[in-house]
Design a protein around this motif. Structure first.
Motif, PDB file in Angstrom:
ATOM      1  N   CYS A 104       0.834  -1.216   0.000  1.00 32.38           N
ATOM      2  CA  CYS A 104       0.000   0.000   0.000  1.00 32.38           C
ATOM      3  C   CYS A 104       0.858   1.250   0.000  1.00 32.38           C
ATOM      4  N   LEU A 105       1.908   1.258   0.785  1.00 33.19           N
ATOM      5  CA  LEU A 105       2.826   2.386   0.799  1.00 33.19           C
ATOM      6  C   LEU A 105       3.537   2.531  -0.546  1.00 33.19           C
ATOM      7  N   TYR A 136       1.202   4.199  -2.886  1.00 34.69           N
ATOM      8  CA  TYR A 136       1.157   5.616  -2.550  1.00 34.69           C
ATOM      9  C   TYR A 136       2.380   6.345  -3.113  1.00 34.69           C
ATOM     10  N   TYR A 167       2.339   9.345  -5.767  1.00 33.24           N
ATOM     11  CA  TYR A 167       2.979  10.591  -5.356  1.00 33.24           C
ATOM     12  C   TYR A 167       4.047  11.022  -6.356  1.00 33.24           C
TER      13      TYR A 167
END
Length: 62
Positions: free
Chosen positions: A44-45, A48, A52
């Motif tokens: 999930c990170l 992200y 980003y």
């Protein structure tokens, strides 16, 4: 230099997820739950960080 760190983390997160999926039968049961939770958080990170970095492609860092 930061983008290199992002790229290394993204590759490692997806590799960990893939290894856990491929070797799910050989991982001990008590360890499987925590490794799966860690892999989900890392993936999930990683998603992200991908979003980003895509949103900041044209920005000029100062």
């Amino acid at each position: 230099m930061v983008s290199n760190s992002y790229l290394i983390f993204i590759i490692l997160a997806f590799t960990l997820g893939g290894v856990l999926i491929m070797k799910r039968d050989t991982i001990p049961t008590p360890l499987k739950k925590w490794m799966a939770l860690t892999a989900v958080i890392m993936v999930c990170l990683a998603f992200y960080l991908i979003v980003y970095s895509l949103l900041n492609i044209g920005s000029n860092p100062q």
